[in-house]
Design a protein around this motif. Structure first.
Motif, mmCIF file in Angstrom:
data_model
loop_
_atom_site.group_PDB
_atom_site.id
_atom_site.type_symbol
_atom_site.label_atom_id
_atom_site.label_comp_id
_atom_site.label_asym_id
_atom_site.label_seq_id
_atom_site.Cartn_x
_atom_site.Cartn_y
_atom_site.Cartn_z
ATOM 1 N N TYR A 222 -37.642 4.754 -7.835
ATOM 2 C CA TYR A 222 -38.365 3.499 -8.075
ATOM 3 C C TYR A 222 -38.718 2.714 -6.816
ATOM 4 N N SER A 223 -38.520 3.253 -5.622
ATOM 5 C CA SER A 223 -38.875 2.488 -4.416
ATOM 6 C C SER A 223 -40.372 2.195 -4.387
ATOM 7 N N SER A 224 -40.694 0.924 -4.125
ATOM 8 C CA SER A 224 -42.094 0.490 -4.039
ATOM 9 C C SER A 224 -42.615 0.500 -2.607
ATOM 10 N N GLY A 225 -41.698 0.548 -1.657
ATOM 11 C CA GLY A 225 -42.073 0.444 -0.243
ATOM 12 C C GLY A 225 -42.044 -0.979 0.289
ATOM 13 N N ILE B 88 -35.554 2.280 11.754
ATOM 14 C CA ILE B 88 -35.043 1.537 10.596
ATOM 15 C C ILE B 88 -35.454 2.298 9.340
ATOM 16 N N LYS B 89 -34.453 2.832 8.611
ATOM 17 C CA LYS B 89 -34.749 3.747 7.504
ATOM 18 C C LYS B 89 -34.590 3.074 6.150
ATOM 19 N N ALA B 90 -35.642 2.363 5.741
ATOM 20 C CA ALA B 90 -35.619 1.690 4.442
ATOM 21 C C ALA B 90 -36.099 2.597 3.301
ATOM 22 N N LYS C 278 -18.821 3.919 5.343
ATOM 23 C CA LYS C 278 -18.767 5.387 5.398
ATOM 24 C C LYS C 278 -20.067 5.927 6.002
ATOM 25 N N LYS C 279 -21.204 5.362 5.571
ATOM 26 C CA LYS C 279 -22.505 5.803 6.118
ATOM 27 C C LYS C 279 -22.602 5.468 7.611
ATOM 28 N N LEU C 280 -22.118 4.294 7.990
ATOM 29 C CA LEU C 280 -22.144 3.867 9.390
ATOM 30 C C LEU C 280 -21.439 4.911 10.266
ATOM 31 N N ALA D 284 -26.911 -3.005 3.460
ATOM 32 C CA ALA D 284 -26.488 -2.562 2.134
ATOM 33 C C ALA D 284 -27.050 -3.488 1.065
ATOM 34 N N ASN D 285 -27.618 -2.896 0.038
ATOM 35 C CA ASN D 285 -28.000 -3.688 -1.137
ATOM 36 C C ASN D 285 -27.381 -3.087 -2.387
ATOM 37 N N ASN D 286 -26.816 -3.980 -3.198
ATOM 38 C CA ASN D 286 -26.310 -3.556 -4.498
ATOM 39 C C ASN D 286 -27.495 -3.581 -5.452
ATOM 40 N N PHE E 266 -34.634 -2.224 -5.668
ATOM 41 C CA PHE E 266 -35.920 -1.575 -5.876
ATOM 42 C C PHE E 266 -36.977 -2.497 -6.501
ATOM 43 N N ALA E 267 -38.204 -2.346 -5.994
ATOM 44 C CA ALA E 267 -39.437 -2.807 -6.644
ATOM 45 C C ALA E 267 -39.746 -4.311 -6.601
ATOM 46 N N GLY E 268 -38.785 -5.201 -6.706
ATOM 47 C CA GLY E 268 -39.093 -6.631 -6.723
ATOM 48 C C GLY E 268 -39.484 -7.168 -5.362
HETATM 49 O O1 PMT Z 1 -38.970 0.038 -1.569
HETATM 50 P P1 PMT Z 1 -38.476 -1.167 -2.357
HETATM 51 O O2 PMT Z 1 -38.958 -1.138 -3.789
HETATM 52 O O3 PMT Z 1 -38.784 -2.478 -1.664
HETATM 53 O O4 PMT Z 1 -36.880 -1.068 -2.468
HETATM 54 C C1 PMT Z 1 -36.083 -1.194 -1.330
HETATM 55 C C2 PMT Z 1 -34.920 -0.172 -1.316
HETATM 56 C C3 PMT Z 1 -33.934 -0.484 -2.430
HETATM 57 C C4 PMT Z 1 -35.470 1.255 -1.479
HETATM 58 C C5 PMT Z 1 -34.253 -0.331 0.090
HETATM 59 O O5 PMT Z 1 -33.770 -1.650 0.218
HETATM 60 C C6 PMT Z 1 -33.119 0.673 0.278
HETATM 61 O O6 PMT Z 1 -31.981 0.440 -0.058
HETATM 62 N N1 PMT Z 1 -33.457 1.852 0.860
HETATM 63 C C7 PMT Z 1 -32.540 2.979 1.016
HETATM 64 C C8 PMT Z 1 -32.455 3.699 -0.293
HETATM 65 C C9 PMT Z 1 -31.587 4.907 -0.190
HETATM 66 O O7 PMT Z 1 -32.075 6.009 -0.291
HETATM 67 O O8 PMT Z 1 -30.318 4.704 0.062
HETATM 68 P P2 PMT Z 1 -29.198 5.850 0.187
HETATM 69 O O9 PMT Z 1 -27.905 5.112 0.132
HETATM 70 O O10 PMT Z 1 -29.436 6.946 -0.786
HETATM 71 O O11 PMT Z 1 -29.466 6.454 1.629
HETATM 72 C C10 PMT Z 1 -28.827 5.940 2.786
HETATM 73 C C11 PMT Z 1 -29.708 6.023 4.000
HETATM 74 O O12 PMT Z 1 -29.921 7.393 4.362
HETATM 75 C C12 PMT Z 1 -31.072 5.386 3.841
HETATM 76 O O13 PMT Z 1 -31.389 4.698 5.038
HETATM 77 C C13 PMT Z 1 -31.986 6.579 3.633
HETATM 78 O O14 PMT Z 1 -33.294 6.323 4.144
HETATM 79 C C14 PMT Z 1 -31.292 7.664 4.435
HETATM 80 N N2 PMT Z 1 -31.501 9.030 3.916
HETATM 81 C C15 PMT Z 1 -31.102 9.359 2.663
HETATM 82 C C16 PMT Z 1 -31.259 10.657 2.203
HETATM 83 C C17 PMT Z 1 -31.859 11.614 3.058
HETATM 84 N N3 PMT Z 1 -32.055 12.861 2.650
HETATM 85 N N4 PMT Z 1 -32.244 11.258 4.294
HETATM 86 C C18 PMT Z 1 -32.056 9.982 4.740
HETATM 87 O O15 PMT Z 1 -32.400 9.662 5.884
#
Ligand code: PMT
Length: 221
Positions: A31-34, A92-94, A156-158, A168-170, A178-180
């Motif tokens: 559901y990511s909107s970007g 920056i990996k959003a 853990k990711k760090l 981090a977003n819950n 996502f999306a808003g």
């Molecule tokens: O796009 P929006 O609708 O505005 O929503 C924003 C968001 C919720 C997508 C954004 O704020 C967000 O949290 N993005 C990361 C989503 C995610 O995939 O999280 P994760 O916990 O699964 O991944 C952790 C990190 O590893 C992320 O930085 C991701 O880009 C990276 N990753 C994950 C998997 C992969 N195969 N390669 C990666 O680099």
């Protein structure tokens, strides 16, 4: 005007979902909107950076003053990011990158048949982890989209991906994820600083994240 905090810096932002093909007409995605990543790319450009935005499929226009590279799958995003990594100062990996993709991609449309259908999935490449292994001084900022144990998983990711910062977003919280147009994030820095932010627009959150990256760079140099 905006402070030129990132003048002379090359910032690469990823945004949006990835699409993992099953056959010529179907894919797996999320559901990511970007919006979050685009807001960061726009704010970084306002702060004086030279910005590349690697984006999965979204409905958003390419931001002014930003070089946008359109990709579809996790594999394509990996190649686009890795090929630019050496000339990048801050990543920056959003993006919400798919963790799995169909193991087999059908060359023609899968026809329906009686009974169920099982798709075998395989892991995609972890882009951030690959960057962590290859980094030569770049600042790496990851996102963590969690539904529980936010702090534990973020830290853990760090560690595991050798990041400098995790945002981090819950994604189950009202107004977050996502999306808003808004988000609620907590920033975890490698130097131990933790900054929880209240509900704000993604534009405001983007500015706070960039200011925190700037403060971190000042603190560690
Ligand atoms: O796009 P929006 O609708 O505005 O929503 C924003 C968001 C919720 C997508 C954004 O704020 C967000 O949290 N993005 C990361 C989503 C995610 O995939 O999280 P994760 O916990 O699964 O991944 C952790 C990190 O590893 C992320 O930085 C991701 O880009 C990276 N990753 C994950 C998997 C992969 N195969 N390669 C990666 O680099």
């Amino acid at each position: 005007g905006d402070p030129p905090l990132f003048r002379g810096k090359r910032v690469l932002v990823t945004a949006g979902p990835t699409r993992e093909r099953l056959d010529p007409v179907r894919y797996f995605s999320n559901y990511s909107s970007g919006k979050m990543g685009y807001a960061i790319a726009e704010a970084a450009a306002r702060f004086g950076a030279s910005v590349t935005l690697v984006s999965g499929p979204t409905a958003l226009p390419s931001p002014d003053g930003v070089e946008t590279v359109a990709v579809e799958s996790a594999e394509e995003m990996y190649e686009a990011v890795l090929s630019r990594f050496a000339e990048t100062d801050i990543v920056i990996k959003a993006a919400a990158v798919a963790d799995y993709r169909p193991k087999y991609v059908a060359a023609s449309k899968i026809k329906k048949q009686p009974g169920g259908y099982v798709v075998e999935m395989e892991r995609t490449v972890d882009i951030l982890k690959a960057l962590g292994e290859r980094k030569t001084g770049q600042i790496l900022v990851g996102f963590a989209a969690e539904t529980d144990n936010l702090e534990q998983y973020a830290l853990k990711k760090l560690e595991e991906k050798r990041l400098d910062m995790v945002v981090a977003n819950n994604v189950t919280e009202e107004g977050a994820g996502f999306a808003g147009d808004t988000n609620i994030v907590t920033i975890f820095r490698r130097d131990g600083v933790v900054r929880p932010l209240p509900l704000m627009t993604k534009r405001e959150a983007a500015e706070e994240i960039l200011k925190e990256i700037h403060a971190y760079i000042e603190a560690i140099r």
